[in-house]
Write an enzyme that holds these catalytic residues in place. Structure first.
Site, PDB file in Angstrom:
ATOM      1  N   LYS A 100       0.842  -1.196   0.000  1.00 34.27           N
ATOM      2  CA  LYS A 100       0.000   0.000   0.000  1.00 34.27           C
ATOM      3  C   LYS A 100       0.881   1.251   0.000  1.00 34.27           C
ATOM      4  O   LYS A 100       1.894   1.316   0.705  1.00 34.27           O
ATOM      5  CB  LYS A 100      -0.902   0.018   1.225  1.00 34.27           C
ATOM      6  CG  LYS A 100      -1.932  -1.110   1.248  1.00 34.27           C
ATOM      7  CD  LYS A 100      -3.033  -0.892   0.230  1.00 34.27           C
ATOM      8  CE  LYS A 100      -4.121  -1.951   0.367  1.00 34.27           C
ATOM      9  NZ  LYS A 100      -5.251  -1.721  -0.538  1.00 34.27           N
ATOM     10  N   HIS A 138     -10.490  -8.357  -7.764  1.00 36.68           N
ATOM     11  CA  HIS A 138     -10.301  -7.815  -6.420  1.00 36.68           C
ATOM     12  C   HIS A 138     -10.966  -8.694  -5.360  1.00 36.68           C
ATOM     13  O   HIS A 138     -12.141  -9.049  -5.476  1.00 36.68           O
ATOM     14  CB  HIS A 138     -10.904  -6.415  -6.350  1.00 36.68           C
ATOM     15  CG  HIS A 138     -10.995  -5.858  -4.970  1.00 36.68           C
ATOM     16  ND1 HIS A 138     -12.177  -5.766  -4.265  1.00 36.68           N
ATOM     17  CD2 HIS A 138     -10.030  -5.372  -4.143  1.00 36.68           C
ATOM     18  CE1 HIS A 138     -11.954  -5.241  -3.072  1.00 36.68           C
ATOM     19  NE2 HIS A 138     -10.666  -4.992  -2.974  1.00 36.68           N
TER      20      HIS A 138
END
Length: 397
Positions: free
Chosen positions: A197, A327
Site C-alpha cells: 500500500k 479484487h
C-alpha cells in the site's frame, strides 16, 4: 401432400418428445439469506484512512444466500461490504428474494434480469446489484454442482492454477520492519507476488518503504496500491519515480471514476496501471475498458452484481486485450481467473478463511483449483456464530 406431411411431422414430434424443457425443468423451492459480521484481529488502514476519508476497517459484513431446489440441488453465494452497507445489502436482498421461487435455477441470466427489475427503482449498480450477487453466485455454484464440475471447469478453464499475490501484509498502518517480516512470511507460504500500500501524506515515506521492500524481494513480482488518493499531478510524478522499481502495476492511483486521468497515466507511464475494484456495474467497467484507462482490469464479482455480469466484463476485457486481476473474494475469483484466456493474477486475502470449512491451496506462487464441485466451499460453524440476521423464503425441500 405438404399439409399431410406437416401433420405427420407434428404427430411424430409428439410421440418422440412428449414433454418440453419447461415441463421437466427443476424449480427453486427454498431461499435463505443471512447477514454475518467477520471481525478483523487488527484494524486496517490504507491511504483513505490517512487522508481522513474513512475510519480504520474493523469488520467485514457478509451477506450469504443459500438456495435449494425441488430436485435436491443446492448452491451457496455471498456478497460483502466493508464499513457501511451490510445491513442495506441484506435488506434489499430480502426484498427481492421471493422472486427466485418457482424459477428454473438453470436459467441464470433470466433470473438475474428478473432480480434487476425487481429492484429497478433503486438502479442497476451499487447496493442494488450487490444484493443480487449472493443469489447469482449461488446459482452458478449449483449449476456446476449439477454438472459435477468445479466452477472453473464449467466455464471452460484455461489453466488449473492462477498466479497469486498477497496484500494483507503491506497496509499503511503496519510499521516497515513488520512489513518486511510479512513479506518474508508470504514468500515462504508460497505466494507469487507482493502488493504494498502507498499513499502516505509524505510521498518520501512511500518511496522509502518501497525501496526497502524491493531490496528484500529482489526481482520478485511487486505491485503498489494508492487506493484512489492521488490527484493527477501527484500520480504522474509518483508514477515516474516508481518506474525504477519494475512494478507489475500501480493500482488505483486516481479516483475510480476518473477515466480520462487513468487513460492519461496508462499512456504516459511504462509501469502498467490497474483499477476497477470500486466499480459496481458492467457499464462502469465498459467505460473504463473502452476508454483505454488501464492495462489491468480489476472487477469484483460481489460488487458488480455476481458472476453473470463479471463474465460479460471478462469477455469485453479480453476482446480489448486487457489483463485481469480480480479484487478480493478469491473463493469466487479463482474460478473466473482460471477461465480467462490471458494469464491473470489473483488477490490472496486470508480474511475470509474462517467463513468456510474448506481452504484454497496455495503453492509455487499460485492458487490451485480444487476438484470439489461448484465453488468448492461450504459455510463454517464460525460463520453461523457470526450471523446476526436471517430470512427464509419458500419451503425446505
Amino acid at each position: 401432400m405438404s399439409v399431410s406431411g406437416n401433420s405427420d411431422a407434428v404427430s411424430y414430434a409428439k410421440v418422440i418428445d412428449g414433454k418440453t424443457a419447461a415441463d421437466t425443468g427443476d424449480r427453486i423451492e427454498y431461499v435463505k439469506v443471512s447477514l454475518a459480521f467477520l471481525p478483523l484481529s487488527t484494524p486496517v488502514s490504507d491511504a483513505k484512512v490517512l487522508t481522513g476519508r474513512q475510519k480504520p476497517l474493523t469488520e467485514v459484513a457478509i451477506v450469504f444466500a443459500e438456495i435449494r431446489t425441488r430436485d435436491g440441488y443446492d448452491g451457496i453465494g455471498f456478497s460483502y461490504s466493508k464499513r457501511a452497507g451490510g445491513y442495506g445489502i441484506f435488506a434489499h436482498a430480502k426484498e427481492i428474494a421471493d422472486n427466485l421461487l418457482g424459477e428454473d435455477p438453470n436459467d441464470i441470466d433470466k433470473i438475474y434480469t428478473k432480480l434487476l427489475w425487481a429492484g429497478a427503482s433503486v438502479g442497476r449498480s451499487g447496493m442494488a446489484v450487490q444484493a443480487i450477487s449472493p443469489f447469482d453466485v449461488a446459482l452458478w455454484d449449483m449449476k456446476a454442482k449439477r454438472a459435477k464440475l468445479p466452477l472453473a471447469k464449467l466455464f471452460g478453464a484455461h489453466r488449473d492454477s492462477v498466479r497469486c499475490y498477497n496484500t494483507s501484509g503491506g497496509f499503511l498502518h503496519t510499521p516497515l520492519d513488520q512489513v518486511l517480516k510479512n513479506v518474508a512470511i508470504s514468500r515462504e507460504s508460497g505466494i507469487g507476488g507482493i502488493k504494498l500500500k502507498v499513499g502516505h501524506p509524505d510521498n518520501a515515506e512511500d518511496l522509502k518503504r518501497l525501496t526497502a521492500v524491493r531490496k528484500e524481494l529482489g526481482d520478485f513480482p511487486l505491485m503498489v496500491d494508492a487506493n484512489q488518493q492521488w490527484d493527477r499531478d501527484t500520480a504522474i510524478r509518483m508514477g515516474r519515480k516508481m518506474e525504477q522499481f519494475d512494478l507489475v502495476w500501480i493500482e488505483e492511483p486516481l479516483d475510480a471514476y476518473d477515466v480520462e486521468g487513468h487513460a492519461a497515466l496508462t499512456a504516459a507511464l511504462d509501469t502498467p496501471i490497474a483499477t476497477g475494484e470500486m466499480l459496481t456495474s458492467y457499464r462502469e467497467h465498459e467505460q473504463l475498458i473502452l476508454g483505454n484507462a488501464s492495462d489491468f482490469v480489476q472487477p469484483d464479482a460481489p460488487r458488480v452484481g455476481g458472476i453473470t455480469p463479471f463474465l460479460r466484463i471478462m469477455e469485453l476485457a479480453h476482446r480489448h486485450g486487457r489483463k485481469l486481476a480480480p479484487h478480493f473474494a478469491m473463493e469466487i475469483h479463482l474460478h473466473l481467473a482460471a477461465a480467462y484466456p490471458i494469464e491473470p493474477w489473483l488477490e490472496h486475502f486470508e480474511w475470509l478463511n474462517p467463513l468456510f470449512n474448506e481452504q484454497l491451496e496455495l503453492r509455487d506462487g499460485r492458487m490451485w483449483v480444487s476438484d470439489r464441485y461448484g465453488l468448492g466451499v461450504t459455510m463454517s460453524e464460525q460463520a453461523v456464530k457470526w450471523t446476526v440476521q436471517t430470512a427464509e423464503f419458500g419451503k425446505q425441500p
